[in-house]
Design an enzyme around this catalytic site. Sequence first.
Site: not given
Length: 438
Positions: A144, A231
């Site tokens: 991530y 993101e």
Amino acid sequence: MASWSVNRLNLRYLIRKFKESNVVQKRQLNLHEHHSLKMLQLAGVPVPKFAVVNSKNEAAAKVKKLDITELVIKAQVLSGGRGKGTFKGGLKGGVRLVNSPEEAEIIAGQMIGDYLVTAQTGSKGLLCNNVLITERKHIVKEYYLAITMERKFGGPVVIFSNQGGVDIETLSKNSPHAISYVPVDIVKGMTKPLAESIADEIGLPKQKSKVVDIIQKLYDVFIQKDAILIEVNPFAQDKEGNLWCIDAKLKFDDYAEFRQKILHSLRDLSQEDKREIEATKFGLTFIAMEGSIGCLVNGAGLAMATMDILKYHGGLPANFLDVGGGANVNQVKEAFRIITADPNVMVVFVNIFGGIMRCDIIAEGIISAVEELKLNIPIICRLQGTNVDEARLLMGSSKIKILPVSDLEEASRLAVKLSQIMTFASTSNIHVTFEMPL
């Protein structure tokens, strides 16, 4: 604090929490995934091959042009949980794996033009105007990686984890230690030593130089495009050792629109509530909800308190509408028009504290709205503050259908009770005419 910082990353989470707790939704430009991938691709960030398809007929041709057989088709709607969603036409899943141009054509044809219903869209769903077709990568490890603005750090912060590809909110709750935060000096920017330290923590020693390059390029996009969020989930490594930004979500600062006109021209209005779009034209803050009590208030704090007390007494707000502190008669009238356009609204509850906002202005707007729109539903009006006596005189002499109540507790209970009566009458096909007592 760690959990809150991560939760702010995800618009999908914010929308869900807003609907649950009445938190005011801040307006920020949200673009489709294919725009985000294109932006990263132009910046030199590695992304899978992809194409955007606007019709069934385009699908097979574009897949052949990509010259790949293992594909992922993603419905382009601005909602999370697409993979678990269902199209109203019956197709299960807004993210599908396909293995041929012919299969891609069939699936794309079922998605385009249909409404995808997810856990975040409500029963109405969102219209899928096009689909994204991407190359399917065989991933061995997911990470991530995100950059966002964070008040706690006084500027940009890089947030990353070696446990990507999962619900980041769940990860932050169950394993907060698995998430790392590195603030970035807004003046110095993403220096090579800083990017190297992040790469070391991510844990890809053999690809360290590539990770550094990707982080620096993502940060350049973040600054150059006035982003508030980049993101990448998952940021992944394939079986050949290559790094890819598989899925990207970018959000941008609305206040920077004057610098990013081309970017903001990509906004897809079909994914937004028409009433919310209309409200912005008149300087109003409107959020659609699913109850039966229309709310007109001034100030976000009072709005949330109003919705809280309505829910406490068993009612459900139909909207969040804040006219602000400097509304004029026309804005109040437009607010009423937007609220009552919802057929589920059985009662309008006006709760105004006149500080900067004058109560007599609100009263004039209400009178004008009721007369022009010929409203025939109960209106409970609680006004306190500046020029409240003048406002009461205006409403009393107008003979319009308004129930003035000065006590908030009493006003909210009355709004809930009347909404229940009107809802019962509506579902029972009983025509109710609301009239003021003589």
